[in-house]
Design a protein around this motif. Structure first.
Motif, PDB file in Angstrom:
ATOM      1  N   TYR A 337      30.324  29.592  19.145  1.00  0.00           N
ATOM      2  CA  TYR A 337      29.852  28.229  18.901  1.00  0.00           C
ATOM      3  C   TYR A 337      29.930  27.938  17.407  1.00  0.00           C
ATOM      4  O   TYR A 337      29.978  28.865  16.575  1.00  0.00           O
ATOM      5  N   LYS A 339      28.876  24.818  14.032  1.00  0.00           N
ATOM      6  CA  LYS A 339      28.175  23.595  13.624  1.00  0.00           C
ATOM      7  C   LYS A 339      28.349  23.393  12.106  1.00  0.00           C
ATOM      8  O   LYS A 339      28.270  24.359  11.325  1.00  0.00           O
ATOM      9  N   CYS A 385      23.632  28.941  21.289  1.00  0.00           N
ATOM     10  CA  CYS A 385      23.854  27.715  20.519  1.00  0.00           C
ATOM     11  C   CYS A 385      23.541  27.962  19.049  1.00  0.00           C
ATOM     12  O   CYS A 385      22.859  28.933  18.691  1.00  0.00           O
ATOM     13  N   ASP A 429      21.703  24.082  23.950  1.00  0.00           N
ATOM     14  CA  ASP A 429      22.225  23.494  22.718  1.00  0.00           C
ATOM     15  C   ASP A 429      21.065  22.878  21.953  1.00  0.00           C
ATOM     16  O   ASP A 429      20.084  22.414  22.556  1.00  0.00           O
ATOM     17  N   THR A 431      20.129  20.511  18.151  1.00  0.00           N
ATOM     18  CA  THR A 431      20.628  19.732  17.019  1.00  0.00           C
ATOM     19  C   THR A 431      19.427  19.265  16.194  1.00  0.00           C
ATOM     20  O   THR A 431      18.385  18.905  16.752  1.00  0.00           O
ATOM     21  N   SER A 477      25.089  19.551  25.924  1.00  0.00           N
ATOM     22  CA  SER A 477      25.382  19.373  24.499  1.00  0.00           C
ATOM     23  C   SER A 477      24.698  18.110  24.004  1.00  0.00           C
ATOM     24  O   SER A 477      24.565  17.136  24.753  1.00  0.00           O
ATOM     25  N   CYS A 479      23.988  15.553  20.233  1.00  0.00           N
ATOM     26  CA  CYS A 479      24.256  15.262  18.829  1.00  0.00           C
ATOM     27  C   CYS A 479      23.660  13.890  18.505  1.00  0.00           C
ATOM     28  O   CYS A 479      23.168  13.192  19.390  1.00  0.00           O
ATOM     29  N   ASN A 519      32.224  20.809  27.564  1.00  0.00           N
ATOM     30  CA  ASN A 519      30.936  21.439  27.274  1.00  0.00           C
ATOM     31  C   ASN A 519      30.354  20.994  25.945  1.00  0.00           C
ATOM     32  O   ASN A 519      29.225  21.368  25.621  1.00  0.00           O
ATOM     33  N   VAL A 520      31.121  20.222  25.160  1.00  0.00           N
ATOM     34  CA  VAL A 520      30.682  19.941  23.789  1.00  0.00           C
ATOM     35  C   VAL A 520      30.955  18.496  23.394  1.00  0.00           C
ATOM     36  O   VAL A 520      31.947  17.891  23.813  1.00  0.00           O
ATOM     37  N   THR A 522      30.238  15.869  19.679  1.00  0.00           N
ATOM     38  CA  THR A 522      29.716  15.769  18.316  1.00  0.00           C
ATOM     39  C   THR A 522      30.142  14.437  17.723  1.00  0.00           C
ATOM     40  O   THR A 522      30.949  13.706  18.305  1.00  0.00           O
TER      41      THR A 522
END
Length: 551
Positions: A337, A339, A385, A429, A431, A477, A479, A519-520, A522
Motif C-alpha cells: 500500500y 500514501k 493500510c 483503510d 485517511t 477505500s 479519501c 480497491n483504491v 484518491t
C-alpha cells in the motif's frame, strides 16, 4: 354587547371593571378583594381605548408591507428558473455535441489512416511482386523457384508487420467508439437529473405560491374584522376581540418577513473521465495502493502475479511509466500500500509488517520491519493500510490485528499508538482529514470519523451507508479533497460505488456506480483542479474523474 355584562362570578352584580390578567373578564367590585385580588384591573372604557390604539398601530404596520412583492416573487422565480433551465440544457447539449464531433473527427481520421495503411500494404506488396517477377523472367527456370520462395517469405513478413499495425488501429477505433458511447450515457443521465431537479423546484415554487395566497386571505379577513371593531363604540367587544386580532397581526408580520428560500442549483457532478493504462504484456499487476506525488504524477503499488515480488511505479498524467521499483518478498502475494507524505516522498507498507519511504525523484527506497520497533506486533498480523499526516510528518499504519493504529515519524521511528473506538473491528483503510481519522471498517461494513489527538480515538460520526445491494457493500477505500468532501469506495462481490459525503458523513452529495473492479481511490491535484483517481484491481488502468466543488 352595548350593555355592561354581569360579573362572571357574582351573576347578580353588574360588571364594573375588566381583569386584563384573566383575558379581560368582566368583574364586580367584590371580586377585587377575592379571586382577582392583585390582578391588572381596568375601567372598561379606558382599556378599550388602549386596545383600539394597539390594533390601529398593527394595521398601519401591515399596510406598510409590500404585499405585491410577495405575490410577484414566486412568479418571477418561476420565469427565471425556466430560463436558467433552458440555458443550462442548451449548454449541456452544445457541450456534448462538440465532444461528439471531436470523437467523430478522430474516428474518421483513424479510419482514413487504416485505409491508407491497407493501400500502402497493397502498393508495397505489388512493388515487391513486380520486382521479383521481373528478375524471375530474366533468370533461368532453375532459379525461378528460388525467387518464388523469397516472394512467399517476404509476403508473410509483410502480413505480420501490417497485421500488427491494423490490429492496433482497430483497438484505437474500438476505444474511441466506446468513449463516445460513454459520453452519450453521461449526457442522458445529466439531462434526466436536470429535468428532475427542475420539477422539484417547480413544486417548491407552487407550494410557496399557495403559502402567500393563504397569507393574503388571512390579511384580508383580519382587515375586515379590525375595521369593524375599530368602527364600533362597544368597549366590551373591543377588549375581548382586539388581543386576538393583535396576535393574528403579529403572526402575519412574521410570515410576511420570512425570506424567500433559495432554489437548488440545476447542475450536478460531472462524470466525464480519462483512462490511462500502465501495464506490460504478460505481467499482471494487482493494485492495492494509489496516491499522488508532489510533482503531479501518480504513484501505484501492489503485487506482481506469479512472482515473489511487489511493486511501486510512477506514471504521468498521460499514462507513461516514469519509474518502476520491483521489490522482492519472502512469500507470494504480499500486498503493498502507499500514501503521499511530502513533496518527493511516498510512505509505503507491505505485508506482513514492512514500512518504508519511496523517493519519486530517484526511485530509492528505505524500509524497516514494524515488529522490530513494536514488541506487541504478532507474527500472524498483517498491515492492511497506511495513512499520512503531512502537517506533522507522521505515518499511520493499520493492520488486521485489532483496533490499534501505529504512528511513526518521517524517519520511520515509532512514536505511539492511537486506539480506535470499540465500535470498530480493524481498519481496512484510513485517511487523515482536517485533524480527524476517516476509517473503513471492512469487517464491520461501516465507515467512521474519529479523533486522533490522543491515545484513544473518540467516535465523531458515521458515514451513511448507501442504500444499494442490501447489506452486501463494504467500505474499502477513503479519501478527501481540499473542500472538505469525503469519498468512500464501497464494494460488494459484484459492484463498486464511489459515494461523495460532506465532511462528517451525515449527508450524501452524490453516488457513482463504477463499471470496473477497484480497491483504491484518491484525490490528485491537476492543472484543471482536483480530480478523483480510481485504479482497477487487475486490468492495470487508472480512471480520472471530475469531482463536485463548492462555488
Amino acid at each position: 354587547m352595548r350593555h355592561a355584562p354581569r360579573c362572571h362570578i357574582h351573576l347578580e352584580e353588574i360588571a364594573k371593571l375588566c381583569c386584563e390578567t384573566c383575558v379581560n373578564l368582566p368583574i364586580c367590585m367584590a371580586c377585587t378583594y377575592g379571586k382577582h385580588k392583585g390582578h391588572s384591573l381596568y375601567e372598561v372604557t379606558a382599556l378599550a381605548q388602549l386596545k383600539r390604539e394597539e390594533l390601529t398601530q398593527n394595521l398601519k404596520a401591515l399596510q406598510g408591507i409590500d404585499k405585491d412583492k410577495n405575490e410577484i416573487a414566486p412568479k418571477q422565480a418561476k420565469v427565471k428558473l425556466i430560463l436558467i433551465a433552458s440555458i443550462e440544457k442548451e449548454k449541456m447539449i452544445k457541450m456534448h455535441h462538440e465532444k461528439d464531433q471531436k470523437i467523430m473527427t478522430k474516428i474518421r481520421d483513424t479510419e482514413g489512416r487504416r485505409q491508407q495503411v491497407e493501400q500502402e500494404k497493397q502498393n508495397t506488396e505489388k512493388k515487391i511482386f513486380d520486382s521479383l517477377q521481373t528478375e524471375m523472367e530474366h533468370e533461368i527456370q532453375g532459379v525461378k523457384k528460388k525467387y518464388e520462395d523469397i516472394f512467399r517469405v517476404k509476403k508473410l513478413e509483410l502480413n505480420d508487420i501490417f497485421k500488427a499495425r491494423e490490429s492496433s488501429l482497430k483497438k484505437e477505433l474500438a476505444k474511441l467508439r466506446d468513449q463516445r458511447e460513454r459520453f452519450e450515457r453521461d449526457k442522458k443521465e445529466l439531462l434526466e437529473s436536470l429535468e428532475k431537479q427542475l420539477n422539484e423546484n417547480m413544486k417548491t415554487i407552487e407550494t410557496m405560491s399557495e403559502h402567500f395566497d393563504n397569507i393574503k386571505k388571512r390579511f384580508e379577513t383580519l382587515n375586515v374584522m379590525s375595521s369593524s371593531i375599530l368602527a364600533s363604540d362597544n368597549d366590551w367587544s373591543a377588549v375581548q376581540c382586539i388581543p386576538d386580532m393583535c396576535t393574528a397581526a403579529t403572526n402575519l408580520m412574521k410570515d410576511f418577513k420570512k425570506d424567500f428560500p433559495e432554489l437548488t442549483t440545476l447542475t450536478d457532478v460531472t462524470v466525464n473521465y480519462k483512462q490511462y493504462s500502465f501495464g506490460r504484456p504478460n505481467v499482471t499487476k494487482y493494485v492495492f495502493g494509489i496516491t499522488s506525488s508532489g510533482d503531479g504524477n501518480i504513484v501505484l503499488s501492489g503485487v506482481i502475479s506469479g512472482y515473489r515480488a511487489s511493486f511501486i511505479i510512477v506514471i504521468d498524467m498521460n499514462g507513461r511509466m516514469l519509474k518502476e521499483k520491483i521489490l522482492n518478498t519472502e512469500k507470494f502475494w504480499l500486498a503493498r500500500y502507499c500514501k503521499f507524505l511530502s513533496q518527493h516522498k511516498v510512505a509505503s507498507v507491505c505485508e506482513p509488517n514492512e514500512i518504508g519511504l519511496y523517493d519519486v525523484r530517484d526511485g530509492s527506497y528505505i524500509k524497516r520491519n514494524i515488529s522490530d520497533a513494536i514488541n506487541s506486533w504478532l507474527k500472524n498480523w498483517n498491515v492492511t493500510c497506511v495513512a499520512t499526516d503531512p502537517v506533522n510528518n507522521h505515518i499511520l499504519v493499520g493492520g488486521n490485528g485489532g483496533r490499534d493504529v501505529y504512528v511513526f515519524d518521517d524517519q520511520l521511528n515509532y512514536l505511539h499508538i492511537v486506539t480506535l473506538p470499540e465500535i470498530t473491528k480493524w481498519p481496512r483503510d484510513i485517511t487523515v482529514s482536517d485533524g480527524h481519522l476517516l476509517i473503513c471498517d471492512y469487517d464491520g461494513k461501516k465507515c467512521y470519523v474519529t479523533t486522533m489527538d490522543g491515545l484513544k480515538g473518540k467516535l465523531v460520526g458515521e458515514f451513511m451507508k448507501p442504500n444499494l445491494e442490501g447489506n452486501k457493500l463494504r467500505p474499502i477505500s477513503v479519501c478527501s479533497d481540499k473542500n472538505g468532501f469525503v469519498y468512500v469506495l464501497w464494494k460488494s462481490s459484484s459492484q463498486c460505488y464511489i459515494v461523495q459525503y460532506n465532511h462528517d458523513g451525515s449527508q450524501v452529495s452524490t453516488t457513482k456506480k463504477l463499471g470496473v473492479d477497484s480497491n483504491v481511490v484518491t484525490v490528485v491535484e491537476t492543472s484543471q483542479g482536483e480530480r478523483l483517481l480510481v485504479a482497477t484491481y487487475k486490468t492495470q488502468t487508472v480512471y480520472l474523474y471530475d469531482i463536485m466543488t463548492e462555488d
